[in-house]
Design a protein around this motif. Structure first.
Motif, PDB file in Angstrom:
ATOM      1  N   ASP A  14      45.445  76.044  72.989  1.00  0.00           N
ATOM      2  CA  ASP A  14      44.774  76.724  73.636  1.00  0.00           C
ATOM      3  C   ASP A  14      45.969  77.971  73.332  1.00  0.00           C
ATOM      4  O   ASP A  14      47.228  78.368  73.510  1.00  0.00           O
ATOM      5  N   VAL A  15      46.595  77.801  71.880  1.00  0.00           N
ATOM      6  CA  VAL A  15      47.864  78.744  71.115  1.00  0.00           C
ATOM      7  C   VAL A  15      47.432  79.669  70.009  1.00  0.00           C
ATOM      8  O   VAL A  15      46.278  79.144  68.964  1.00  0.00           O
ATOM      9  N   GLN A  44      51.746  78.527  77.424  1.00  0.00           N
ATOM     10  CA  GLN A  44      49.744  77.980  77.583  1.00  0.00           C
ATOM     11  C   GLN A  44      49.785  76.907  78.647  1.00  0.00           C
ATOM     12  O   GLN A  44      49.273  76.479  79.482  1.00  0.00           O
TER      13      GLN A  44
END
Lengths: 285, 460
Positions: free
Chosen positions: A172-173, A189
Motif C-alpha cells: 500500500d506504500v 494509507q
C-alpha cells in the motif's frame, strides 16, 4: 483555462478557516509518562511505511530514514550543572527523558510555502501531505522544518535489498527512490482505507473512534500514543486535548502546574496537531 | 592617458585578440582541467545520489548554496560599474567596464549551475518553471526558490543584452580589421553598424535605457537571493536586514573580483597604457567604501540578534563565534573586516600586485561569509537532538574549485574573441581629457598674458 482555475483555487485558499467544515482533522496525543523509550513504534513505522534500513555507516553520517525517532534527553544534575553528560559514566539511567518525535502535521506548516514545485501541501483532513512524484529534491522544506522530521533519500537505498526481502514490503506504500523528501504521513494509507470502509458501511463522513490505528499507536506496549479525529467531539484524542487545555490557535498555553499538555515549539506558531503530556517525576526519591 | 593616438587604441585592443602572453594558454589549460574534474564529480554524484556530497540531515544545504550566493553576488559589481557609473557619469569606468560586464554574465552562468546540481532529481528541474501543461500543474509561487529561478533568468538575459549592445560599435571596428572566421562572426554580430550620427543617437538612448532597467533589477535579484534565507524560519536566516546585507556583500566581493581581473588582464593582454594606476586607485576607493557599508550591516545584524533576545538566534550567534564553525567566522572577519583597511593607504592602492593579492584575500573572506551564512544555523537549529557538524566533502570541494575554473575559462575565452577594453569609450575619454587639458593650457596662456600685462603696467 489553467490560469483561471489556479486563480479560483487561490481565492478559495485565502479564506480563513477554509477547511473548517471538513469532517476530519487528524491529531495525536503522546503521554510521556507512559513512554519507556522502547522503540517499538520506530520499528513498527519501518515495517509499515517501507523505510529503508540504511546500516551503521550511513546512520553515522546522518542519512538514516526513521520517520519516527525516540529523542533522548538527560536531566542535568542539579548540584553540578557543568558535568558533561556524555562523559559521565556513573550517571543514573533514570535521568533520561524520551520524546517520540515524528512529523507534527503542522496547521501552519513552514515546509509548505517554501517548496518550489508545491510537492508538499495541506489536505482537507489537516494532513501535511508529501507528493513523492512531484518532489524535485530542493530540500528547502527540510531546512525550514523546526522539528527536523523530514528525511531525504540521499541514496537509492532499496537497490541493495537481497532477493526474498522485497516480498515483505507493504504494497500500500510507495517505495521511494533517491533524490526525494519523505516524512511521517500519519499512516495515510490506513486513514484512506478506514474512510473507505466507513463509507462502505454507510457511515458518511464518520470513522468510528478506535477502529483506525496508526502503526506506532498499534505497537506501543504502554499505549502512550492516542490517535484520532479532532473534529469528533467523542474521540479519545479530542477529550485528551480538552482535558489538558490544549487547543489550536492558542500558543501560550502555560497554565497551572498540574496541567501537563503542551505542543513542541508552540511559540513558533506552527500549530502542530500533536499534543505531548509532560512527564511527572519524583525528583526526591 | 590623453596622449594616446586613436589609431593606437584600435591597434592595441585588436592586438589583444591575437597575441596574449604565453601564460594565457597555461591558465586556460589549468581551468579546463578543473572543469573536467568538476564534470567527473557531478557524474559520480548524479549516479550515486546526493549523499556522496556528504550533506545530511540537518545539513540539507551546504556549499552548493553558498557558492550560488557567492557567484550571484560577484555578478553585481559588473552592473554597478557599467550601469550605475554610466548614469552618474564617472568617466574612469570606461577602460574597465567591458570586462566587468563580461564578468557579470559569466558569473551568472556559473551561479546558475549550482541550484541545478544541488537538486535531488536534476532530471526534473524544469518543473520549477511555470510552463503550461496538460495537467494544469503550476509551481508554488510562494516559494523563494521559484522567485530565484525567475530572477536569475531575467538577470542573465538582460546583462547579456547589455554587454552585447554596448559592444556593437567595437564589433564594427573588429569587423573592419578581421579576416577568416572572425570576419564572418563580427559581420554578423555588428548588425551592419556604419557609425552614422543617427545610429549613434539610437545607440546612446538604448544603452542608457538598458542601464536604467538593470540597476533596480540587480538590487532586486540579490534581495530575492537573500529571501531564500530571510523567508525561512531557521534561526539566523530569518533576518529582516538580509536583503541590503546581501546586496552590499555582493558589491563588495564583486569589486574585489574586478580588481583581480583588472590586474590579470592588464598583464595577460598588455593593457598597461589603459588600465592605469589612477583608475585602479578609484576602483579601490569604491571597494573600500562598499567594504565599510558591508561591515556596518554585518555588525548591525549581530547587534539586532543580540538585543532581540530570541533564544534560538542568540544560541546560533554564540555558536558562530565559539562553536565548531568558529575558524570560518573568525577567518571571515580577518579577511573581510580587517584586511580592507590596507586599502586606506595610497601606497598600497598604487601597487598593482599587492592589490591583486589583497583582492584575493577579500574574496576568500566573502566566500567564507557565504559559508557561515549557510552552515552554522543548520548545525545548531531549533531541535537540539539533531545538532550536528558537517564539513563539505571531496565532491563538494571539487565542484567548488571547478566553478572557479569554469568561470575563468569562459572569461578568458571571451577576452580572446571580443575586445575586453571598450575602444570607442576609451577614445571618448581621451578626447574629453584632451579638451580639458587644452582648456588648462589656454588658461595658463591667459595667465601669463595677464602677468606680462601687469609687469608692463608696473614698468610704466
Amino acid at each position: 483555462m489553467a490560469l483561471k482555475r489556479m486563480l479560483e483555487n487561490w481565492s478559495r485558499l485565502r479564506q480563513h478557516d477554509y477547511y473548517a467544515d471538513e469532517p476530519y482533522m487528524w491529531g495525536m496525543s503522546i503521554d510521556l509518562n507512559k513512554c519507556t523509550g522502547c522503540g517499538a513504534c520506530v520499528t513498527a513505522c519501518y515495517a509499515e511505511n517501507n523505510l529503508p534500513v540504511v546500516g551503521k555507516e550511513h546512520c553515522g553520517s546522518g542519512h538514516s530514514m526513521h520517520w519516527m525517532r525516540i529523542e533522548r534527553f538527560w536531566t542535568e544534575p542539579e548540584d553540578n550543572p557543568d558535568v558533561d553528560i556524555e562523559e559521565a559514566t556513573d550517571h543514573p539511567e533514570r535521568g533520561a527523558h524520551y520524546l517520540p518525535m515524528m512529523c507534527q502535521q503542522c496547521n501552519h506548516a513552514p515546509c509548505e510555502p517554501v517548496c518550489p514545485v508545491a510537492a508538499t501541501y495541506h489536505t482537507p483532513d489537516a494532513l501535511n501531505a508529501q507528493v513523492y512524484n512531484r518532489c524535485v529534491g530542493s530540500r528547502y522544506c527540510g531546512n525550514n522544518c523546526p522539528f527536523k522530521v523530514r528525511y531525504f533519500n540521499f541514496f537509492d537505498f532499496w537497490n541493495e535489498l537481497p532477493h526474498p526481502l522485497e516480498m515483505q514490503l507493504n504494497p500500500d506504500v510507495t517505495v521511494r527512490s533517491k533524490g526525494i523528501m519523505e516524512k511521517c504521513t500519519f499512516c495515510v494509507q490506513r486513514i484512506r482505507s478506514a474512510k473507505d470502509a466507513a463509507e462502505d458501511a454507510g457511515h458518511h463522513d464518520h470513522v468510528e473512534d478506535g477502529t483506525l490505528l496508526t502503526a506506532c499507536q498499534q505497537s506501543c506496549p504502554t499505549q502512550a500514543i492516542v490517535f484520532g479525529n479532532l473534529k469528533d467531539e467523542d474521540s479519545k484524542v479530542k477529550r485528551g486535548w480538552e482535558s489538558h487545555q490544549v487547543e489550536l490557535e492558542h500558543f501560550e498555553q502555560d497554565k497551572s502546574e498540574d496541567v501537563r499538555g503542551y505542543r513542541v515549539f508552540e511559540e513558533l506558531n506552527v500549530e502542530p496537531c500533536v499534543m505531548y503530556l509532560d512527564r511527572v517525576r519524583d525528583t526526591e526519591a | 592617458m590623453k596622449d594616446i593616438e586613436w589609431a593606437k587604441i584600435n591597434k592595441d585592443v585588436l592586438a589583444s585578440l591575437e597575441s596574449p602572453r604565453p601564460l594565457f594558454w597555461v591558465v586556460i589549460a589549468v581551468c579546463f582541467t578543473l572543469v573536467l574534474a568538476g564534470v567527473a564529480a557531478e557524474a559520480y554524484q548524479y549516479n550515486y545520489g546526493l549523499g556522496t556530497a556528504l550533506m545530511n540531515r540537518p545539513h540539507y544545504w551546504q556549499l552548493y548554496i553558498s557558492n550560488f550566493v557567492f557567484w550571484i553576488g560577484m555578478s553585481h559589481s559588473g552592473t554597478l560599474l557599467s550601469a550605475i557609473l554610466l548614469l552618474t557619469k564617472a568617466d574612469w569606468r570606461k577602460p574597465i567596464y567591458r570586462f566587468a560586464e563580461a564578468m557579470t554574465l559569466f558569473s551568472i552562468l556559473t551561479a546558475a549551475i549550482f541550484p541545478v546540481i544541488h537538486l535531488g532529481r536534476v532530471w526534473d528541474m524544469y518543473w520549477v518553471l511555470p510552463y503550461p501543461n496538460e495537467r494544469t500543474i503550476w509551481p508554488n509561487f510562494r516559494s523563494p526558490l521559484l522567485w530565484d529561478a525567475a530572477a536569475i533568468t531575467t538577470y542573465a538575459t538582460s546583462s547579456a543584452l547589455f554587454l552585447y549592445v554596448g559592444m556593437i560599435p567595437d564589433l564594427a571596428i573588429c569587423r573592419d580589421n578581421a579576416k577568416g572566421w572572425r570576419k564572418k562572426l563580427y559581420t554578423a554580430m555588428s548588425l551592419g553598424w556604419m557609425g552614422r550620427a543617427t545610429e549613434w543617437v539610437a545607440f546612446r538612448k538604448t544603452y542608457v535605457l538598458l542601464a536604467c532597467f538593470l540597476v533596480p533589477l540587480a538590487v532586486s535579484v540579490h534581495s530575492i537571493v537573500a529571501s531564500d534565507f530571510a523567508m525561512s524560519m531557521v534561526p539566523d536566516w530569518h533576518i529582516t536586514s538580509f536583503p541590503p546585507y546581501f546586496v552590499a556583500g555582493a558589491l563588495y566581493s564583486g569589486c574585489a573580483a574586478i580588481i583581480t581581473l583588472f590586474v590579470m588582464l592588464r598583464y595577460l593582454f598588455r593593457f598597461e597604457a589603459y588600465m592605469t594606476t589612477e583608475i585602479m586607485d578609484k576602483t579601490v576607493k569604491l571597494t573600500f567604501a562598499i567594504a565599510m557599508v558591508w561591515n556596518f550591516l554585518n555588525l548591525g545584524e549581530y547587534a539586532a540578534i543580540w538585543y532581540s533576545n530570541d533564544m534560538f538566534e542568540k544560541e546560533v550567534l554564540i555558536q558562530k563565534f565559539i562553536g565548531p564553525y568558529a575558524p570560518v567566522v573568525w577567518g571571515m572577519l580577518l579577511c573581510a573586516t580587517v584586511a580592507p583597511f590596507a586599502m586606506a593607504f595610497e601606497k598600497f592602492r598604487h601597487n598593482m600586485w599587492a592589490m591583486f593579492w589583497l583582492s584575493l584575500v577579500l574574496q576568500l573572506g566573502m566566500w567564507l561569509e557565504r559559508f557561515q551564512i549557510v552552515s552554522p544555523p543548520l548545525a545548531s537549529n531549533h531541535m537540539p537532538w539533531t545538532w550536528a557538524v558537517v564539513w563539505p566533502g571531496t565532491i563538494q570541494m571539487t565542484l567548488t574549485v571547478a566553478s572557479f575554473g569554469w568561470f575563468t575559462m569562459l572569461f578568458l575565452i571571451f577576452c580572446k574573441i571580443f575586445p575586453s577594453v571598450s575602444m570607442y569609450e576609451v577614445k571618448e575619454m581621451v578626447f574629453h581629457r584632451r579638451i580639458a587639458s587644452s582648456r588648462d593650457e589656454m588658461e595658463d596662456i591667459s595667465k601669463i598674458k595677464d602677468e606680462v600685462m601687469q609687469t608692463e603696467v608696473g614698468l610704466k
